[in-house]
Enzyme design. Structure first.
Site, PDB file in Angstrom:
ATOM      1  N   HIS A   1      49.620 -26.615  -1.328  1.00  0.00           N
ATOM      2  CA  HIS A   1      50.268 -26.378  -2.622  1.00  0.00           C
ATOM      3  C   HIS A   1      51.740 -26.811  -2.595  1.00  0.00           C
ATOM      4  O   HIS A   1      52.452 -26.487  -1.647  1.00  0.00           O
ATOM      5  CB  HIS A   1      50.187 -24.890  -3.007  1.00  0.00           C
ATOM      6  CG  HIS A   1      48.814 -24.475  -3.439  1.00  0.00           C
ATOM      7  ND1 HIS A   1      47.755 -24.377  -2.561  1.00  0.00           N
ATOM      8  CD2 HIS A   1      48.322 -24.172  -4.662  1.00  0.00           C
ATOM      9  CE1 HIS A   1      46.667 -24.016  -3.237  1.00  0.00           C
ATOM     10  NE2 HIS A   1      46.977 -23.894  -4.502  1.00  0.00           N
ATOM     11  N   PRO A   2      52.163 -27.482  -3.662  1.00  0.00           N
ATOM     12  CA  PRO A   2      53.589 -27.842  -3.755  1.00  0.00           C
ATOM     13  C   PRO A   2      54.403 -26.596  -4.082  1.00  0.00           C
ATOM     14  O   PRO A   2      53.896 -25.687  -4.742  1.00  0.00           O
ATOM     15  CB  PRO A   2      53.628 -28.811  -4.943  1.00  0.00           C
ATOM     16  CG  PRO A   2      52.507 -28.346  -5.820  1.00  0.00           C
ATOM     17  CD  PRO A   2      51.422 -27.844  -4.896  1.00  0.00           C
TER      18      PRO A   2
ATOM     19  N   SER B   1      49.189 -29.354 -11.611  1.00  0.00           N
ATOM     20  CA  SER B   1      50.354 -28.590 -11.185  1.00  0.00           C
ATOM     21  C   SER B   1      51.534 -28.858 -12.121  1.00  0.00           C
ATOM     22  O   SER B   1      52.286 -27.942 -12.486  1.00  0.00           O
ATOM     23  CB  SER B   1      50.713 -28.951  -9.741  1.00  0.00           C
ATOM     24  OG  SER B   1      51.809 -28.199  -9.315  1.00  0.00           O
ATOM     25  N   GLN B   2      51.681 -30.101 -12.524  1.00  0.00           N
ATOM     26  CA  GLN B   2      52.762 -30.471 -13.461  1.00  0.00           C
ATOM     27  C   GLN B   2      52.644 -29.656 -14.754  1.00  0.00           C
ATOM     28  O   GLN B   2      53.625 -29.086 -15.233  1.00  0.00           O
ATOM     29  CB  GLN B   2      52.663 -31.977 -13.753  1.00  0.00           C
ATOM     30  CG  GLN B   2      53.612 -32.496 -14.819  1.00  0.00           C
ATOM     31  CD  GLN B   2      55.067 -32.513 -14.363  1.00  0.00           C
ATOM     32  OE1 GLN B   2      55.349 -32.845 -13.211  1.00  0.00           O
ATOM     33  NE2 GLN B   2      55.991 -32.139 -15.230  1.00  0.00           N
ATOM     34  N   ARG B   3      51.412 -29.577 -15.282  1.00  0.00           N
ATOM     35  CA  ARG B   3      51.190 -28.818 -16.522  1.00  0.00           C
ATOM     36  C   ARG B   3      51.505 -27.335 -16.319  1.00  0.00           C
ATOM     37  O   ARG B   3      52.166 -26.709 -17.135  1.00  0.00           O
ATOM     38  CB  ARG B   3      49.720 -28.938 -16.949  1.00  0.00           C
ATOM     39  CG  ARG B   3      49.493 -29.868 -18.125  1.00  0.00           C
ATOM     40  CD  ARG B   3      48.140 -29.675 -18.789  1.00  0.00           C
ATOM     41  NE  ARG B   3      47.014 -29.509 -17.896  1.00  0.00           N
ATOM     42  CZ  ARG B   3      46.308 -30.504 -17.358  1.00  0.00           C
ATOM     43  NH1 ARG B   3      46.631 -31.752 -17.627  1.00  0.00           N
ATOM     44  NH2 ARG B   3      45.287 -30.266 -16.564  1.00  0.00           N
TER      45      ARG B   3
ATOM     46  N   GLN C   1      53.374 -25.866 -13.978  1.00  0.00           N
ATOM     47  CA  GLN C   1      54.786 -25.589 -13.692  1.00  0.00           C
ATOM     48  C   GLN C   1      55.651 -25.817 -14.933  1.00  0.00           C
ATOM     49  O   GLN C   1      56.592 -25.074 -15.189  1.00  0.00           O
ATOM     50  CB  GLN C   1      55.270 -26.454 -12.527  1.00  0.00           C
ATOM     51  CG  GLN C   1      54.507 -26.154 -11.238  1.00  0.00           C
ATOM     52  CD  GLN C   1      55.344 -26.382  -9.990  1.00  0.00           C
ATOM     53  OE1 GLN C   1      56.542 -26.136  -9.973  1.00  0.00           O
ATOM     54  NE2 GLN C   1      54.694 -26.850  -8.915  1.00  0.00           N
TER      55      GLN C   1
ATOM     56  N   ALA D   1      51.161 -20.063 -11.913  1.00  0.00           N
ATOM     57  CA  ALA D   1      52.320 -20.203 -12.809  1.00  0.00           C
ATOM     58  C   ALA D   1      51.932 -19.966 -14.265  1.00  0.00           C
ATOM     59  O   ALA D   1      52.764 -19.549 -15.070  1.00  0.00           O
ATOM     60  CB  ALA D   1      52.933 -21.597 -12.648  1.00  0.00           C
TER      61      ALA D   1
HETATM   62  N1  LIG Z   1      53.268 -23.016  -5.069  1.00  0.00           N
HETATM   63  C1  LIG Z   1      52.409 -22.799  -6.087  1.00  0.00           C
HETATM   64  O1  LIG Z   1      52.076 -21.671  -6.419  1.00  0.00           O
HETATM   65  N2  LIG Z   1      51.942 -23.887  -6.716  1.00  0.00           N
HETATM   66  C2  LIG Z   1      50.936 -23.781  -7.706  1.00  0.00           C
HETATM   67  N3  LIG Z   1      50.943 -22.714  -8.644  1.00  0.00           N
HETATM   68  C3  LIG Z   1      50.486 -23.173  -9.824  1.00  0.00           C
HETATM   69  O2  LIG Z   1      50.264 -22.483 -10.828  1.00  0.00           O
HETATM   70  N4  LIG Z   1      50.306 -24.525  -9.747  1.00  0.00           N
HETATM   71  C4  LIG Z   1      50.679 -24.968  -8.515  1.00  0.00           C
HETATM   72  O3  LIG Z   1      50.757 -26.103  -8.107  1.00  0.00           O
END
Ligand SMILES: NC(=O)N[C@H]1NC(=O)NC1=O
Length: 173
Positions: free
Chosen positions: A67-68, A84-86, A88, A123
């Site tokens: 995970h980033p 992940s872009q969406r 975050q 997120a």
């Molecule tokens: N570090 C981390 O939680 N990354 C993740 N969380 C999320 O909702 N999308 C991600 O890429």
């Protein structure tokens, strides 16, 4: 997309579509494909999660390490996956001011130093203020508990991504 469509997919198509349900872990989709047919979304989800639960701790930590960071360097480099872009950006993590970004970077670094894997949080259930709060809180948790919490977040992220994919065809809503 309905479950019949999912069950009719060949291996390549299945991995293309579901390969990022668990962030940057297409191997999991590759393994789940051989469990078809699936009765419904819940059943499909169960197979993804059973694979994660059956891994040794090193494998589970490996998933977390794929995970980033939230609001991390990949945001600035533009190398996040589309999902992940969406997630975050929906939580406001791609447009932080310098101070907030620095504070999160410090907390992320402390977390990684303490547990050996990155801080993971769904997120889409959060926002920029809640992310820092939760990071600061989880930094103080015992390691054994933290691995379980983090895997729970991976599952929340995967559930949302699967639901998006299976509801993708408006004709089936
Ligand atoms: N570090 C981390 O939680 N990354 C993740 N969380 C999320 O909702 N999308 C991600 O890429």
């Amino acid at each position: 997309m309905d479950i019949e469509k999912v069950n009719s997919m060949d291996f390549g198509e299945f991995v293309d579509v579901f390969g990022n349900v668990i962030e940057r872990c297409p191997l999991i989709a590759a393994a789940v494909w051989s469990q078809r047919p699936f009765s419904d979304l819940e059943d499909l989800k169960k197979h993804f999660f059973a694979f994660i639960d059956a891994l040794p701790q090193s494998g589970q930590e490996g998933i977390l390490r794929c995970h980033p960071d939230l609001a991390g360097s990949e945001v600035r480099r533009g190398t996040l996956t589309a999902e992940s872009q969406r997630e975050q950006s929906g939580a406001g993590l791609t447009t932080l001011g310098a101070d907030e970004r620095l504070r999160l970077a410090e907390l992320n670094a402390q977390y990684r130093a303490r547990f050996g894997f990155p801080f993971v949080l769904a997120a889409r259930f959060s926002d920029r203020a809640a992310v820092s709060r939760e990071l600061a809180r989880r930094l103080l948790c015992p390691s054994s508990q933290e691995l379980r919490t983090a895997l729970g977040e991976v599952k929340k992220i995967g559930s949302l991504r699967l639901a998006d994919l299976l509801r993708a065809d408006p004709a089936k809503l």
